[in-house]
Write an enzyme that holds these catalytic residues in place. Sequence first.
Site, PDB file in Angstrom:
ATOM      1  N   GLY A 138       0.196  13.829  -2.725  1.00  4.44           N
ATOM      2  CA  GLY A 138       0.766  12.895  -3.687  1.00  4.44           C
ATOM      3  C   GLY A 138      -0.299  11.941  -4.196  1.00  4.44           C
ATOM      4  N   THR A 139      -1.185  11.557  -3.313  1.00  2.14           N
ATOM      5  CA  THR A 139      -2.277  10.662  -3.712  1.00  2.14           C
ATOM      6  C   THR A 139      -3.079  11.312  -4.837  1.00  2.14           C
ATOM      7  OG1 THR A 139      -2.376   9.774  -1.468  1.00  2.14           O
ATOM      8  CG2 THR A 139      -4.342   9.482  -2.848  1.00  2.14           C
ATOM      9  N   ASN A 186       8.895   3.360  -1.401  1.00  2.00           N
ATOM     10  CA  ASN A 186       8.855   3.995  -0.083  1.00  2.00           C
ATOM     11  C   ASN A 186       9.337   3.081   1.035  1.00  2.00           C
ATOM     12  OD1 ASN A 186       6.305   3.167  -1.422  1.00  2.00           O
ATOM     13  ND2 ASN A 186       5.502   3.143   0.644  1.00  2.00           N
ATOM     14  N   GLN A 217       9.238   9.620  -3.445  1.00  2.00           N
ATOM     15  CA  GLN A 217      10.340   9.317  -2.530  1.00  2.00           C
ATOM     16  C   GLN A 217      11.701   9.691  -3.073  1.00  2.00           C
ATOM     17  OE1 GLN A 217      10.221   8.424   0.556  1.00  2.00           O
ATOM     18  NE2 GLN A 217       8.076   7.844   0.798  1.00  2.00           N
ATOM     19  N   HIS A 262       5.702  16.768   1.416  1.00  2.00           N
ATOM     20  CA  HIS A 262       6.053  16.341   2.781  1.00  2.00           C
ATOM     21  C   HIS A 262       7.081  15.223   2.830  1.00  2.00           C
ATOM     22  CE1 HIS A 262       3.677  12.537   3.631  1.00  2.00           C
ATOM     23  NE2 HIS A 262       3.012  12.952   2.573  1.00  2.00           N
ATOM     24  N   THR A 268      -8.947  27.093  -5.144  1.00  2.00           N
ATOM     25  CA  THR A 268      -8.013  28.181  -4.837  1.00  2.00           C
ATOM     26  C   THR A 268      -6.720  27.597  -4.298  1.00  2.00           C
ATOM     27  OG1 THR A 268      -9.862  29.632  -4.392  1.00  2.00           O
ATOM     28  CG2 THR A 268      -7.736  30.304  -3.480  1.00  2.00           C
ATOM     29  N   CYS A 287       1.358   3.654   6.046  1.00  2.00           N
ATOM     30  CA  CYS A 287      -0.047   3.278   5.862  1.00  2.00           C
ATOM     31  C   CYS A 287      -0.333   1.932   6.480  1.00  2.00           C
ATOM     32  CB  CYS A 287      -0.381   3.205   4.374  1.00  2.00           C
ATOM     33  SG  CYS A 287       0.220   4.610   3.482  1.00  2.00           S
TER      34      CYS A 287
HETATM   35  C1  LIG Z   1       5.675   6.581  -3.116  1.00  2.00           C
HETATM   36  C2  LIG Z   1       4.568   7.412  -2.549  1.00  2.00           C
HETATM   37  N1  LIG Z   1       3.589   7.829  -3.357  1.00  2.00           N
HETATM   38  C3  LIG Z   1       2.568   8.574  -2.911  1.00  2.00           C
HETATM   39  C4  LIG Z   1       2.482   8.940  -1.594  1.00  2.00           C
HETATM   40  C5  LIG Z   1       1.279   9.711  -1.124  1.00  2.00           C
HETATM   41  O1  LIG Z   1       1.549  11.034  -0.829  1.00  2.00           O
HETATM   42  P1  LIG Z   1       0.506  11.848   0.095  1.00  2.00           P
HETATM   43  O2  LIG Z   1       0.701  11.351   1.482  1.00  2.00           O
HETATM   44  O3  LIG Z   1       0.894  13.282  -0.075  1.00  2.00           O
HETATM   45  O4  LIG Z   1      -0.861  11.581  -0.427  1.00  2.00           O
HETATM   46  C6  LIG Z   1       3.493   8.547  -0.712  1.00  2.00           C
HETATM   47  C7  LIG Z   1       3.428   8.915   0.739  1.00  2.00           C
HETATM   48  O5  LIG Z   1       3.588   8.088   1.597  1.00  2.00           O
HETATM   49  C8  LIG Z   1       4.558   7.751  -1.204  1.00  2.00           C
HETATM   50  O6  LIG Z   1       5.548   7.316  -0.405  1.00  2.00           O
END
Ligand SMILES: Cc1ncc(COP(=O)(O)O)c(C=O)c1O
Length: 405
Positions: free
Chosen positions: A81-82, A178, A206, A228, A264, A352
């Site tokens: 997601g990041t 989140n 989320q 995830h 890939t 985090c």
């Molecule tokens: C709102 C939100 N954005 C982005 C992320 C980041 O996702 P990832 O852990 O796959 O980098 C999270 C994960 O905690 C999240 O809750």
Amino acid sequence: MDPRSPLTHSSAVYADYNGTTPVDPRVADAMMPFLTTHFGNPSSAHDFGAAPAAAVRTAREQVAALVGASASDEIVFTGSGTEADHLAIRGVLRAVGAASGAGSVSDGGTASGADSGTHLIVQATEHPAVLAAAEAAVADGADVTILPVGPDGLVDPAVLAEALRPETVLVSIMHANNETGAIQPIRQLADAAHAGGALFHTDAAQSVGKVSVDVDELGADLLTVVGHKMYAPKGVAALYVRSGAPLAPLLPGGGQEGGLRGGTENVAGIAGFGEAARLCGEELEAGSVERMRALRDRLAARLEELLPGRVRLNGPREQRLPQTLNVSIDDTRGMDVLAGASSVAASTGSACHAGADAPSPVLSAMGVEVPRAMGALRLSQGRWTTPDDVERLAQSIAEAATGRD
Ligand SMILES: Cc1ncc(COP(=O)(O)O)c(C=O)c1O
């Protein structure tokens, strides 16, 4: 629901689904062939590439269907997601040509900034992924405005409208938070951004799979989806990119993902992600929102009964994810309560910040005072949460908060 619960490792009640979800056993089943027999590279023209390429194609369609994309090539798979958030923000700014030299940051939309020619708007309670992408955008020469939120954690669309400038390229505001589950008024925010000539990105990490998410209803040009958080494995995510939206790759390479993300493909992860998207769609149809809301509200009610007058809800009561409860218990610290409630696996804020002895930046941005913010617990439920779990959670937390065991 699959009867094979993956929650066998510990007897603690898992109430941290916003941190990460277990991999659904059906998702793991869908991944397995691509870790064994079908190991080929999906870009290979020979026979070994065929099944992996078909699996990636199917998964793209499944993720596209879950978010209401009109074509599957609007889905770009990423490694997290990041990464999807960075691709959305920095990729759009690069595509439209960020000015050179360092930009500036302002808050509340009141400061005029240095006018570098490229302006980005985010808001204060974003996930660190978006905030870090905004910082990187400043280093690349963009000006960034960080909008404030109200006491409920929501952005006022009128405040966004005020902050827009002729040079605003992109507005990025998360769908659901989140920590509190607060659901932003995305449609109004996207409309305001578009009225000002800007594109709109929303981090829906989320919300996808937990509530109905439709890119057209939301008015999103770009939308982040994270495996995830929806019963797929970690390390697979996607960015929805509306056809025609300008986007430059951050990782150019072998031309994968329509040239927008080299590397890939993680075929097994992507196949699992697709199956997870299909299952979430099925569960939403079968009433998962109502089931989750009932469990969450039962948990809140039991905590209030067991700790009369001491439980405060953080975030909006109505505009909230159905499975997220963020509460502060008076005269406690969240860390101490969780340490005392060993049968509870939950969090005090975003994962985090777990272990950090400081109030959550999300609650601070909402103006929650330090003692109350330090008492916050994030209790998030999901696919395998039962009414018994809810009772155990409430009892254990109440005992820890009253010093009994
Ligand atoms: C709102 C939100 N954005 C982005 C992320 C980041 O996702 P990832 O852990 O796959 O980098 C999270 C994960 O905690 C999240 O809750």
